[in-house]
Every structure is written in structure tokens, then in C-alpha cells.
Write a protein that holds these residues in place. Structure first.
Motif, PDB file in Angstrom:
ATOM      1  N   TYR A 156       0.853  -1.182   0.000  1.00  0.00           N
ATOM      2  CA  TYR A 156       0.000   0.000   0.000  1.00  0.00           C
ATOM      3  C   TYR A 156       0.893   1.238   0.000  1.00  0.00           C
ATOM      4  CZ  TYR A 156      -3.352  -3.348   2.089  1.00  0.00           C
ATOM      5  OH  TYR A 156      -4.139  -4.442   2.365  1.00  0.00           O
ATOM      6  N   ARG A 157       0.565   2.198  -0.865  1.00  0.00           N
ATOM      7  CA  ARG A 157       1.245   3.494  -0.904  1.00  0.00           C
ATOM      8  C   ARG A 157       0.173   4.569  -1.078  1.00  0.00           C
ATOM      9  NH1 ARG A 157       4.365   0.136   0.340  1.00  0.00           N
ATOM     10  NH2 ARG A 157       6.441  -0.321  -0.508  1.00  0.00           N
ATOM     11  N   LEU A 158       0.111   5.499  -0.166  1.00  0.00           N
ATOM     12  CA  LEU A 158      -0.965   6.489  -0.182  1.00  0.00           C
ATOM     13  C   LEU A 158      -0.412   7.870   0.136  1.00  0.00           C
ATOM     14  CD1 LEU A 158      -3.987   7.348  -0.135  1.00  0.00           C
ATOM     15  CD2 LEU A 158      -4.017   6.705   2.284  1.00  0.00           C
ATOM     16  N   ALA A 159      -0.818   8.851  -0.670  1.00  0.00           N
ATOM     17  CA  ALA A 159      -0.505  10.256  -0.394  1.00  0.00           C
ATOM     18  C   ALA A 159      -1.777  11.059  -0.618  1.00  0.00           C
ATOM     19  CB  ALA A 159       0.605  10.751  -1.307  1.00  0.00           C
ATOM     20  N   SER A 160      -2.074  11.970   0.292  1.00  0.00           N
ATOM     21  CA  SER A 160      -3.290  12.771   0.153  1.00  0.00           C
ATOM     22  C   SER A 160      -3.069  14.156   0.720  1.00  0.00           C
ATOM     23  CB  SER A 160      -4.468  12.096   0.872  1.00  0.00           C
ATOM     24  OG  SER A 160      -4.290  12.099   2.273  1.00  0.00           O
ATOM     25  N   VAL A 161      -3.868  15.086   0.223  1.00  0.00           N
ATOM     26  CA  VAL A 161      -3.886  16.446   0.755  1.00  0.00           C
ATOM     27  C   VAL A 161      -5.341  16.872   0.871  1.00  0.00           C
ATOM     28  CG1 VAL A 161      -3.615  17.434  -1.568  1.00  0.00           C
ATOM     29  CG2 VAL A 161      -3.089  18.830   0.446  1.00  0.00           C
ATOM     30  N   THR A 162      -5.681  17.472   1.995  1.00  0.00           N
ATOM     31  CA  THR A 162      -7.046  17.923   2.248  1.00  0.00           C
ATOM     32  C   THR A 162      -7.002  19.361   2.763  1.00  0.00           C
ATOM     33  OG1 THR A 162      -7.804  15.686   2.795  1.00  0.00           O
ATOM     34  CG2 THR A 162      -9.172  17.513   3.543  1.00  0.00           C
ATOM     35  N   GLY A 163      -7.849  20.182   2.178  1.00  0.00           N
ATOM     36  CA  GLY A 163      -7.982  21.555   2.643  1.00  0.00           C
ATOM     37  C   GLY A 163      -9.402  21.817   3.105  1.00  0.00           C
ATOM     38  N   ARG A 164      -9.536  22.548   4.190  1.00  0.00           N
ATOM     39  CA  ARG A 164     -10.853  22.886   4.740  1.00  0.00           C
ATOM     40  C   ARG A 164     -10.896  24.391   5.020  1.00  0.00           C
ATOM     41  NH1 ARG A 164      -8.796  18.493   7.049  1.00  0.00           N
ATOM     42  NH2 ARG A 164      -9.917  16.517   6.848  1.00  0.00           N
ATOM     43  N   TYR A 165     -11.993  24.985   4.579  1.00  0.00           N
ATOM     44  CA  TYR A 165     -12.164  26.418   4.819  1.00  0.00           C
ATOM     45  C   TYR A 165     -13.544  26.646   5.403  1.00  0.00           C
ATOM     46  CZ  TYR A 165     -12.244  31.457   4.219  1.00  0.00           C
ATOM     47  OH  TYR A 165     -12.327  32.805   4.452  1.00  0.00           O
ATOM     48  N   ASP A 166     -13.572  27.267   6.584  1.00  0.00           N
ATOM     49  CA  ASP A 166     -14.828  27.559   7.269  1.00  0.00           C
ATOM     50  C   ASP A 166     -15.366  28.905   6.821  1.00  0.00           C
ATOM     51  OD1 ASP A 166     -15.161  25.270   8.988  1.00  0.00           O
ATOM     52  OD2 ASP A 166     -13.457  26.012  10.143  1.00  0.00           O
ATOM     53  N   THR A 167     -16.619  28.882   6.370  1.00  0.00           N
ATOM     54  CA  THR A 167     -17.318  30.121   6.046  1.00  0.00           C
ATOM     55  C   THR A 167     -18.450  30.304   7.052  1.00  0.00           C
ATOM     56  OG1 THR A 167     -19.028  29.198   4.592  1.00  0.00           O
ATOM     57  CG2 THR A 167     -16.851  29.596   3.626  1.00  0.00           C
ATOM     58  N   ASP A 168     -19.128  31.411   6.960  1.00  0.00           N
ATOM     59  CA  ASP A 168     -20.251  31.653   7.860  1.00  0.00           C
ATOM     60  C   ASP A 168     -21.411  30.701   7.573  1.00  0.00           C
ATOM     61  OD1 ASP A 168     -18.813  33.678   9.034  1.00  0.00           O
ATOM     62  OD2 ASP A 168     -19.737  35.264   7.825  1.00  0.00           O
ATOM     63  N   LEU A 169     -21.469  30.172   6.368  1.00  0.00           N
ATOM     64  CA  LEU A 169     -22.564  29.287   5.985  1.00  0.00           C
ATOM     65  C   LEU A 169     -22.216  27.814   6.116  1.00  0.00           C
ATOM     66  CD1 LEU A 169     -23.891  31.128   2.797  1.00  0.00           C
ATOM     67  CD2 LEU A 169     -24.708  31.314   5.157  1.00  0.00           C
ATOM     68  N   GLY A 170     -20.935  27.486   6.173  1.00  0.00           N
ATOM     69  CA  GLY A 170     -20.548  26.085   6.252  1.00  0.00           C
ATOM     70  C   GLY A 170     -19.083  25.908   5.929  1.00  0.00           C
TER      71      GLY A 170
END
Length: 752
Positions: free
Chosen positions: A308-322
Motif C-alpha cells: 500500500y502506498r498512499l498520499a493525500s492532501v485535504t484543505g478545509r475552509y470555514d465560512t459563515d454558511l458552512g
């Protein structure tokens, strides 16, 4: 003996007739609310199965959650271990880690099944191949359960949020995330001995390093495990041949440049090497050992290799609506198996001799099959806050999968295991290339009719394409067809809609009822047989399910008692089954099935020192309709039970903490597991004769001492040494895959 790999399934078809309710008491450590389980200030478990943060009891579907501390306490190390604690979850075992079929609520078609019906996720990254020819049915993902926040098992189709191949459900493994607020770590070492078998050990460690306070943190995990074996290959003289080596690690970096923006970068790898299968040779048509308990005779040790070889990137941005969440991932996986199939192919040697290919008397036959897959995925979604009387999840998903899967049936010298020279060495070769691409859009909308009554509707549209090409060559084709056969490249495309509708009523703040109707599908694909007669299906359509379910979830007696129960009905249509059409063996949409069942999960916490859990599951899965060609090929008729499905499963745990004064505390615990009988095939099958596997009941005991951040634990598993048959392959002789016998483990761990 037969192999169960994807490519060999195609070769055979074309050539040879072709918890524990969260173990709710195990409180989870607090974590970030966007992807990890959290514990509310009241101690309630919060999950993200619906791709938003919800209290477990408020999620309007059946879910089993096993927390990381619970997994460690029970000694759970693999998917085979936690499947026995999860109602509805089953494994069709192939004798080695990472090799087998995972399915939920009886949605499987047995040994000839080509693609998966249950999807496995590592965090936000889908692991399972979606393609009909991607080998997903033969890969039972077995990532090391080190530094795990929890495992969520979602029951029933999850088509709107999780897409293709989630007919039976989804397994989500959620890792712990870096914490920039402070330094922490853990370490564990174990030694295990199997009664009548070998000994092994494991070591793992995790460090959480804040690089910039409250802004940047790194989490690093490493592990190494030697799992002991217990089966002997008398053909080579290798004792405990099924021993395995697990090694790997994970690096996770979390950066929070502002209070609204977070990035997660993850890289992980794992290698699993197993010298040989957990196999016992049986007298043909029986479970009676031919050479003795836990013994088989192959002319080589039949290793299995998993990567198994796994690479990931996740970005999260909070707004007033969600919250806006974007994830991109790159996954490489490989399953390589070697199987002794001398008894299957040796009878053809006289035919080969008639066309000039004369094999020596000491020739053995090995099948070497490799499923190397590359999967690239991307998802962008918006998860709203509650906006007046509504909330919603909406997004898009993309995946590109490539599988280049060679399968070679090769002739070897039995004395040296060396491949025979020249053309004699290649009996069959089947290089296969498959590319699958999917683009989908999805959304779930919840409308609150009142504060305690709401309805949810969901929809997902998916467009997929698949390109496949293969060729068949070797001595076999020369002898029977005059030379190699090359299939022309084939292409298929499908559009698919999936649906969700739920009604949820929260009678009290701690009790909710739900009704759920959901659909799911498994992608179709091109017909890949070597010979496709006129009038046969050239394109396999998706098979689909509808799941209808009602249930309740609640906490009672000031949360000293938790209950989850559901009753369901599943209609499975256009099942992908092998059939006979004009004397050719082909895959077709050739049947229907129905599944009825129920699941009950209890967790009791009468005191702070005592925890008890109990699970019970019933699954009645059977064929409702099949085409006559299916009956002619695999012997299946309407009313037959679906293979590999136990009607009844049950488990229970009991753990008592014992104060011993000061910071010293003792622990006593026990685990009970039960699996009723099941059948390996269809009653009328000739190519895969049916065998009834007996039910199995096991008991585990554990005892421990903890002092501040240190813990010592002793575990005895399967203490009655009840023999378990995980799977059975017919033949002369036959093969029985074995479950682990009685074992003893001593574990030392520390958190700091």
C-alpha cells in the motif's frame, strides 16, 4: 486447488468452463471536528459517517463504531478481527492478510465474484477499486490498526455520499490527526505465541510534535509486526508457513494558517509479506484432514505479497454558511499471490504432449497473479451549517483507476521451484489492462419540519467509462486454439443515478427513530471473455440495490445503557453472474436476490468500572431469480442461500476495572464471538461443489495492570481452541483455509 484472484477467475471462465455499538463505553479522545470522531462535553460520541459531524445516535442509518482504545484493548489487529465484532460484516477468507472478499449484509456471489460490493475508506480516501475489472473483490484491505481514532462500518447502500460499489455499505478507517496544542506520544510492544504453532512480536510508536503552537503539527507513526504461523507445508518441510511480516508507517502534517483554514498532508505505506497460506489439505468432498491437522502439501510455499502506498492532501475552509472541503489523493496498491494448481492443470499434460509440448514427470504448476492498481481521486464538497430549517451536503467527485494485471500459469520443476525453460514454462499468460474513469455530482438535503422531526433526500449522478484489453497465450492456447488469442480493445460507458430518503424523529434528546430507503450500484463494464458469441451481452450493466430500513437509537438510564436496532429488506437486481450462452461461459446481468435481516447492538455501563456490550445480527440472503444459463454453469436456482453468508452472528464483551490503590488499577475482560454455519457455493454447483462450513464459537480472556501512563496486558484468544474453517476450495484433494487457533499475547504499552 483453485485460486480466487480476479485474473484467474477470468481465465477459468474463458478456458476451463470458465460493536459493538461503538463499544460505546470506550470514550474517544477529543479531536478536530472536521474529520475525526470527537467526544462532546457530555461524553457522547460524534462521527462523520454522513460527511458532517453528528452524534452517533442521531445518524439515521445503521452504523457500528469501534474506537481506537477499544481495538487495542480487545487485541484487534486486522479486518478479520473486527468483522467478528460487527453485525452484518463478513470476510470470504483466502488464507493470507489482505487477500479475500469483504461484504456486508450478504451481498456477495461467491468465489466467481469479480468486483467489490463494499467500499473501504482510509480517512477521506476511497481504497476500493470501482471498476468491474479492477480486482476489488479479491483485495480485503488490511491496513495496520496503529494510531487509529476509530473504525466506522456503515450498513446498507451509501450510494449518494460514497458512490460506486457501496451496495452493502462502507468501512471507514479514521486515523488520529496531528495536534498543534502539545507534545504527546505512545508506544506498544507485544509478543504472541500460538498453541502448537509459532511465536511472533510487534512494536509500534507514535509521536505528535507541535512545530508551531496551535498552527503546525506533525504526527509520525511506525510499526513492525511478525505474525506467527500455525500451518505446515509438508511438501517443502516448512513449519508455520503462514507467518507474516507487517511493516510501514504514516506521516501526517496539519497546518492551520488561520482560524478558518486547515491543510492536512498525509503519506503512508505498508508492506505485508506472507510466506504461505493458512491451509489444511482435506479429503475430497469433506473437511477431514488428509495429512493431519494444520498440514498441507504444496511443492512450494505459495507466498502472498501486499503493498500500500498512499498520499493525500485535504484543505478545509470555514465560512459563515458552512465548510468547504477539498481532497486529492494518490493510491498505489498491489496484491500478488502464488498458488499451487498442479492438480488442476497436470491432467492437460497428455494433450499438450500430443502437439509437441512434453512435460517432465516432476513438473508442478503455479499460478502467479498480480493486481497492481493506481487510483487517483479528488473530491470537492460543501457542508452547510444549519441554515434555518435546512442543512445540506453538496459536491463533486472524480476518480481515475488503472490496473495492469498479469496472470501467468507457469510450469516449474518441483524439486527446485525453478520455471521450466522455453515455451514449456508458460502454460497460460493473460496480461490484462483496464482503465476506469468516473465523474459524479452528489447532494443530500435535510429539511427540519420541526426541531425533532426532519426528512433527508439525496441524489447522486455518476458518469463512468471503462477501457479494457487483454490477450491470452501460452501452451494451453496453442494446444486448444492453435495459438494466442488477442481480444480487441473494448470500451463501455454508463450513467447512473442513486437515491436516498430518510425520516428521523427524535422523540427525546437521547432517543431517535428513523426510516431509510437508499439505493446503490456496482459499475458494469465491457464483456471480457475470450470468445463472445453473437447475441451475447457485450456490455455488462450495473447491478443495483434498494435497501428499506427502520430503526432506533437511544441512550437510557443517564447513558448507562445504549441501544441501536434496525430491521431491513434489500432488493438486489441485475446481479452480475457467470452464465452459459451458446456453450460459452460469460458474465451477464442474470439474476435477482433478496435479503431480510435485523441487527441489535447494546452497550451497558452500570458503573464507571464496568462495561458490557452485546451484538446480534441475522441475515437471510437468497436468490430470487436466475437465468437458466446461470443454473447450467454454477448450479444456482431461485431460493438458494447466497454463499459465504452466516445467517446468525453474535458477539459480546465484558470489562471490569479494579482499583488497587493509588495509581494502580487492574483489569479483567472477556470476548465472546459466534458465527453460524454457512455454505461456500450454490447447492447444485458442479464446477465449485458446495460445502457446508460449521458454525464457530470462540472465547477470549484478558487481564491487565495499569499504572499512570503504563499498561501491561495478558490475552488468551480462542481459549477452547475451537477449530475454525474460514473457507473451502473443492478439488481432489480439497483445501480448507483455517482461522487462528488458541494464542497467548503479552502486551506492554505507554502513553506520554
Amino acid at each position: 486447488m483453485r485460486t480466487g484472484t480476479k485474473s484467474i477467475g477470468l481465465t477459468s471462465a474463458s478456458l476451463l468452463g470458465l460493536c459493538v455499538m461503538a463499544t460505546g463505553a470506550a470514550a474517544q479522545t477529543a479531536a478536530s471536528p472536521d474529520t475525526d470522531s470527537v467526544e462532546a462535553s457530555t461524553g457522547e460520541i460524534v462521527v462523520t459517517a454522513s460527511k458532517r459531524e453528528q452524534k452517533l445516535r442521531d445518524v439515521p442509518s445503521a452504523i457500528t463504531v469501534l474506537g481506537g482504545d477499544t481495538l487495542a484493548n480487545l487485541g484487534v489487529q486486522s479486518v478479520r478481527d473486527y468483522a467478528t465484532l460487527t453485525p452484518g460484516l463478513a470476510i470470504q477468507d483466502s488464507g493470507s492478510p489482505g487477500y479475500g472478499k469483504i461484504f456486508i449484509r450478504g451481498l456477495t456471489t461467491g468465489s466467481l465474484q469479480q468486483s467489490a460490493t463494499t467500499v473501504y475508506y482510509i480517512d477521506d480516501v476511497p481504497f476500493t477499486a470501482s471498476s468491474a475489472n479492477g480486482g476489488g473483490a479479491f483485495i480485503a484491505p488490511d491496513p495496520e490498526l496503529t494510531d487509529i481514532e476509530r473504525i466506522e462500518v456503515l450498513k446498507g447502500p451509501q450510494g449518494t455520499l460514497y458512490g460506486a460499489s457501496s451496495l452493502g455499505g462502507v468501512i471507514r478507517l479514521v486515523s488520529k490527526s496531528p495536534d498543534a496544542s502539545g507534545f504527546s506520544g505512545s508506544a506498544r510492544a507485544e509478543m504472541t505465541a500460538i498453541d502448537g504453532g509459532g511465536a511472533g512480536f510487534s512494536a509500534s510508536a507514535t509521536l505528535n510534535l507541535p512545530l508551531v503552537t496551535d498552527r503546525l503539527a506533525l504526527r509520525a507513526t511506525g510499526f513492525y509486526r511478525e505474525a506467527p504461523g500455525f500451518a505446515d507445508n509438508i511438501g517443502t518441510g516448512t513449519d508455520n508457513v503462514n507467518r507474516s511480516r507487517f511493516k510501514g508507517g504514516r506521516l501526517a502534517l496539519r497546518w492551520t494558517p488561520t482560524d478558518r483554514l486547515t491543510f492536512d498532508l498525509v503519506g503512508q505505506l505498508q508492506d505485508i509479506d506472507t510466506r504461505g497460506p493458512a491451509l489444511e489439505t482435506s479429503v475430497a468432498g469433506t473437511l477431514t484432514p488428509l495429512y493431519g491437522e494444520r498440514k498441507h502439501s504444496n511443492f512450494f510455499d505459495a507466498p502472498t505479497q501486499v503493498r500500500y502506498r498512499l498520499a493525500s492532501v485535504t484543505g478545509r475552509y470555514d465560512t459563515d454558511l458552512g465548510q468547504i472541503i477539498a481532497t486529492g489523493a494518490y493510491l498505489e496498491s498491489k496484491l500478488q499471490t502464488e498458488v499451487d494448481l498442479t492438480s488442476t492443470y497436470a491432467p492437460f499434460f497428455p494433450v499438450f504432449a500430443s502437439v509437441g509440448y512434453v512435460y517432465p514427470a516432476n513438473t508442478g504448476v503455479a499460478v502467479v497473479s498480480t493486481i497492481p492498481a493506481v487510483k487517483k481521486t479528488a473530491e470537492l464538497r460543501f457542508v452547510s451549517r444549519r441554515l434555518g430549517g435546512i442543512e445540506f451536503v453538496a459536491g463533486g467527485f472524480y476518480t481515475h483507476e488503472r490496473v495492469a494485471s498479469p496472470t501467468d500459469v507457469i510450469a516449474r520443476d518441483m524439486a527446485t521451484n525453478a520455471r521450466l525453460p522455453g515455451p514449456l514454462g508458460t502454460i497460460i499468460t493473460t496480461p490484462i489492462n483496464d482503465t476506469y474513469e468516473e465523474l459524479s455530482a452528489f447532494g443530500n438535503l435535510t429539511v427540519y419540519l420541526t426541531d425533532n422531526l426532519d426528512v433527508t433526500g439525496g441524489l447522486r449522478f455518476a458518469h463512468s467509462t471503462e477501457d479494457f484489453n487483454a490477450s491470452y497465450g501460452g501452451v494451453y492456447y496453442t494446444a486448444f486454439l492453435g495459438g494466442p488469442v488477442a481480444l480487441p480493445p473494448v470500451h463501455s460507458s454508463h450513467d447512473q443515478l442513486t437515491y436516498l430518503a430518510t425520516l428521523r424523529w427524535r422523540a427525546t434528546p437521547t432517543l431517535s427513530f428513523f426510516a431509510r430507503a437508499a439505493s446503490g450500484y456496482r459499475p458494469g463494464g465491457p464483456q471480457v471473455a475470450a470468445i463472445v458469441p453473437p447475441g451475447a451481452q457485450t456490455r455488462i450493466n450495473p447491478d443495483t440495490v434498494w435497501n428499506y430500513e427502520v430503526g432506533l437509537k437511544g441512550d437510557f438510564l443517564d447513558r448507562k445503557l445504549s441501544l441501536e436496532a434496525s430491521v431491513y429488506r434489500i432488493d438486489w437486481n441485475d446481479i452480475q453472474l457467470y452464465t452459459i450462452f451458446n456453450s460459452s461461459q460469460l458474465l451477464a446481468n442474470a439474476g435477482k436476490a433478496k435479503v431480510d435481516g435485523f441487527e441489535i447492538q447494546l452497550a451497558a455501563r452500570p458503573t464507571e468500572l464496568l462495561t458490557a456490550t452485546a451484538n446480534l445480527g441475522y441475515t437471510n440472503s437468497r436468490l430470487a431469480e436466475v437465468d437458466p444459463g446461470v443454473t447450467a454453469y454454477i448450479g444456482a436456482v431461485a431460493g438458494d442461500p447466497i454463499p459465504q453468508t452466516s445467517p446468525w452472528t453474535a458477539s459480546a464483551t465484558l470489562d471490569q476495572l479494579i482499583p488497587l490503590g493509588g495509581d494502580l488499577q487492574g483489569q479483567l475482560g472477556a470476548t465472546f464471538r459466534y458465527q453460524s454455519r454457512r455454505f461456500t457455493s450454490f447447492p447444485g454447483s458442479i464446477s465449485d461443489p458446495n460445502m457446508r462450513l460449521p458454525g464457530r464459537t470462540t472465547f477470549d480472556l484478558r487481564a491487565g495492570l495499569s499504572y499512570r501512563n503504563y499498561q501491561l496486558q495478558l490475552r488468551a484468544e480462542n481459549i477452547t481452541d475451537r477449530k475454525g474453517i474460514a473457507n473451502y476450495l473443492p478439488g481432489a484433494p480439497a483445501s480448507s483455509y483455517l482461522m487462528r487457533p488458541r494464542s497467548f499475547t503479552v502486551s506492554v504499552s505507554s502513553k506520554f
